[in-house]
Design an enzyme around this catalytic site. Structure first.
Site, PDB file in Angstrom:
ATOM      1  N   ARG A  51       0.981  -1.053   0.131  1.00  0.00           N
ATOM      2  CA  ARG A  51      -0.151   0.236   0.069  1.00  0.00           C
ATOM      3  C   ARG A  51       1.120   1.071  -0.035  1.00  0.00           C
ATOM      4  NH1 ARG A  51      -4.453  -1.169   4.376  1.00  0.00           N
ATOM      5  NH2 ARG A  51      -1.987  -1.440   5.491  1.00  0.00           N
ATOM      6  N   LYS A 182      13.104 -26.410   7.050  1.00  0.00           N
ATOM      7  CA  LYS A 182      14.605 -26.874   7.871  1.00  0.00           C
ATOM      8  C   LYS A 182      15.294 -28.016   7.379  1.00  0.00           C
ATOM      9  CE  LYS A 182      12.463 -24.858  11.613  1.00  0.00           C
ATOM     10  NZ  LYS A 182      12.989 -23.747  12.083  1.00  0.00           N
ATOM     11  N   ASP A 235      -1.173 -22.157  16.790  1.00  0.00           N
ATOM     12  CA  ASP A 235      -0.310 -21.003  16.033  1.00  0.00           C
ATOM     13  C   ASP A 235       1.195 -22.405  15.587  1.00  0.00           C
ATOM     14  OD1 ASP A 235       1.409 -18.779  15.534  1.00  0.00           O
ATOM     15  OD2 ASP A 235       2.678 -19.150  17.368  1.00  0.00           O
ATOM     16  N   HIS A 240       3.150 -26.939  12.311  1.00  0.00           N
ATOM     17  CA  HIS A 240       4.592 -27.286  12.660  1.00  0.00           C
ATOM     18  C   HIS A 240       4.440 -29.240  13.303  1.00  0.00           C
ATOM     19  CE1 HIS A 240       5.047 -23.622  11.051  1.00  0.00           C
ATOM     20  NE2 HIS A 240       4.917 -22.956  12.310  1.00  0.00           N
TER      21      HIS A 240
HETATM   22  C1  BG6 Z   1       5.619 -19.397  13.786  1.00  0.00           C
HETATM   23  C2  BG6 Z   1       4.936 -18.753  14.435  1.00  0.00           C
HETATM   24  O1  BG6 Z   1       5.475 -20.145  12.786  1.00  0.00           O
HETATM   25  O2  BG6 Z   1       7.167 -20.543  13.680  1.00  0.00           O
HETATM   26  C3  BG6 Z   1       6.072 -17.779  15.699  1.00  0.00           C
HETATM   27  O3  BG6 Z   1       3.861 -18.485  14.330  1.00  0.00           O
HETATM   28  C4  BG6 Z   1       6.838 -18.916  16.225  1.00  0.00           C
HETATM   29  O4  BG6 Z   1       5.093 -18.222  16.954  1.00  0.00           O
HETATM   30  C5  BG6 Z   1       7.790 -19.829  14.974  1.00  0.00           C
HETATM   31  O5  BG6 Z   1       7.639 -18.607  17.325  1.00  0.00           O
HETATM   32  C6  BG6 Z   1       8.762 -20.838  15.481  1.00  0.00           C
HETATM   33  O6  BG6 Z   1       9.377 -20.704  14.272  1.00  0.00           O
HETATM   34  P1  BG6 Z   1      11.203 -21.403  14.514  1.00  0.00           P
HETATM   35  O7  BG6 Z   1      11.476 -20.851  13.110  1.00  0.00           O
HETATM   36  O8  BG6 Z   1      12.230 -19.742  14.965  1.00  0.00           O
HETATM   37  O9  BG6 Z   1      10.910 -22.386  15.414  1.00  0.00           O
END
Ligand code: BG6
Length: 484
Positions: A51, A182, A235, A240
């Site tokens: 924006r 990763k 989250d 993950h």
């Molecule tokens: C993100 C989350 O997807 O992954 C965060 O929203 C978290 O809350 C992060 O801190 C962790 O990622 P990494 O790569 O630092 O382990």
């Protein structure tokens, strides 16, 4: 060892949200490293779209600062950085109106790969997808990249999938879960399916249980507003930790192809049993020493959102019927560590006289920091005086094994963006996978809401609430120590 860098084909990448936090911290510094390594072709172009009323030179100056601040490397010379910045353009765009779209179209070249990174709120996905088509900027071969959070429950994820599907085929959609980018996460597949050693033992006949820990020392930082509406379950666990569990538990795909791998992961998610309420512990960090409480961090004194989750899950199939998976993740914990530990069963028969200790093989795969693996094996304690057994780690730290190459290891984002350009979806979540993950997560969250569940407090800087320890102890097991 010399790593091979194979340049990708020439591309135009448009980053919607090009001035945002993710673009400045991760996407552009990552692209710069790929440029410096020779993987991003010199003619390729990156177009920031947002924006703000900036011009291209203002944008280049902003990104120069970001790369210096977040690039995390001392190797770059100014010439290389200047060349990279020359590949950047900027368009001020109105996602919900017509402003900037013709200009964007005029910048996009024919006959190169076109990718569009939606680094914006999901509520804008539909508007962007529609305008990319209406202005004939995207074609049938273009790719779009979307970030998590992909929905906050099954219904919203389905709605997002439907919105994207109006304009793009599934083969064009790249849903990012940066954990899949990763290095060590991909190594999980190499270790399992590239060695003869592990796969025959990888089942409930030999594996007692599996622990997956993702512990962070950071709190919610400046993201309190978002986080307090999400919590650790949405989250971290739904995406993950779920992806890690899938890679550990899945059957070997027939080939290492995007759909074959994702089909197998999907089967794992669908085989997950609903989690019983007493198999989950929710936690929230409390103030300790000079660390503020979660509630102070999110500025919500009545928040019942969890910053920690520990749970016991079961994958209900032939391979894993008797092997529990324990998952644990939290913020403001005592150390930053992510690891997966495959804990093998005790020996059935003890043949060494006088050895009453419990000896177990444990394969621990460290995702971060200090990426590597160690395999706990039992050996004879050196020295005279009989056959006493001790457990020692066979330690392989990738940085030692790979030498100079380890230093150049790519960050998750740079690897994933290069995969988008290559058209390789293996490390991206398919729509049905995300929906299945929400279908498993939703009842857990709904149960908490229905019971007005209150998270257990834990001290910032600790290993989480005591109840999480009890979750394991009740089963005669224990969590591995959280150490960085
Ligand atoms: C993100 C989350 O997807 O992954 C965060 O929203 C978290 O809350 C992060 O801190 C962790 O990622 P990494 O790569 O630092 O382990």
């Amino acid at each position: 060892m010399v790593s091979r860098v194979i340049p990708v084909d020439d591309f135009d990448l448009v980053i919607f949200g090009g001035t945002g936090d993710l673009a400045r911290r991760k996407i552009l510094p990552g692209l710069f490293r790929r440029f410096r390594s020779g993987q991003m072709p010199a003619d390729s172009r990156i177009i920031g779209a947002a924006r703000s009323e900036l011009d291209t030179s203002g944008y280049r100056a902003m990104i120069r600062e970001a790369i210096v601040e977040f690039g995390g490397d001392e190797k770059s010379d100014t010439d290389t950085l200047d060349q990279f910045l020359n590949a950047l353009e900027y368009v001020a765009i109105d996602a919900k109106g017509e402003g900037g779209w013709s200009e964007l179209k005029s910048l996009i070249r024919d006959k190169v790969i076109k990718a569009f990174y939606f680094s914006v709120a999901p509520s804008l996905f539909g508007d962007l997808a529609e305008r990319l088509h209406a202005h004939e900027i995207a074609d049938a071969d273009s790719r779009i990249v979307v970030e998590k959070p992909f929905g906050r429950d099954l219904a919203s994820a389905q709605a997002l999938n439907a919105t994207l599907a109006e304009h793009f085929d599934e083969r064009q959609i790249y849903r990012i879960d940066h954990y899949l980018g990763k290095e060590t996460v991909q190594n999980l597949m190499a270790v399992r399916f590239g060695n003869v050693l592990f796969e025959p033992l990888w089942n409930s006949h030999y594996v007692d249980h599996i622990q997956i820990t993702v512990a962070e020392t950071v709190g919610v930082g400046g993201r309190g507003g978002y986080y307090d509406k999400s919590g650790a379950m949405r989250d971290m666990v739904q995406n993950h930790l779920m992806q890690l569990l899938c890679l550990i538990a899945m059957e070997p795909p027939s080939v290492f192809g995007a759909n074959e791998v994702r089909d197998e992961k999907l089967k794992v998610i669908r085989a997950l049993q609903p989690v019983e309420a007493h198999h989950i512990v929710r936690g929230q960090y409390d103030a300790s020493d000079d660390a503020a409480s979660y509630r102070a961090d999110v500025e919500n004194p009545r928040s019942f959102t969890e910053s920690f989750v520990a749970m016991k899950c079961h994958v209900s199939n032939w391979r894993w019927s008797d092997t529990p998976f324990y998952l644990r993740t939290g913020k403001k914990m005592k150390a930053r560590t992510s690891e997966i530990a495959v804990v093998f069963k005790d020996l059935g028969h003890k043949m060494f006289e006088g050895d009453s200790a419990r000896h177990r093989n444990i394969l621990a795969i460290r995702l971060q920091p200090n990426e590597g693996m160690d395999l706990q094996v039992t050996i004879k304690e050196p020295g005279p005086g009989g056959m006493r057994l001790i457990d020692v780690p066979l330690d392989m730290t990738f940085a030692d094994a790979l030498g100079d190459d380890a230093e150049d290891a790519t960050d998750a984002y740079e690897r994933l963006i290069m995969d988008v350009i290559r058209g390789n979806q293996t490390l991206f979540m398919r729509g049905d996978e995300v929906e299945a993950a929400w279908a498993w997560t939703d009842p857990i969250i709904e149960g908490w809401e229905a019971r007005n569940d209150v998270p257990k407090l834990y001290d910032a800087g600790s290993a989480g609430p005591d109840d999480a320890m009890m979750l394991m102890h009740r089963d005669g097991r224990r969590w591995r120590d959280i150490k960085g």
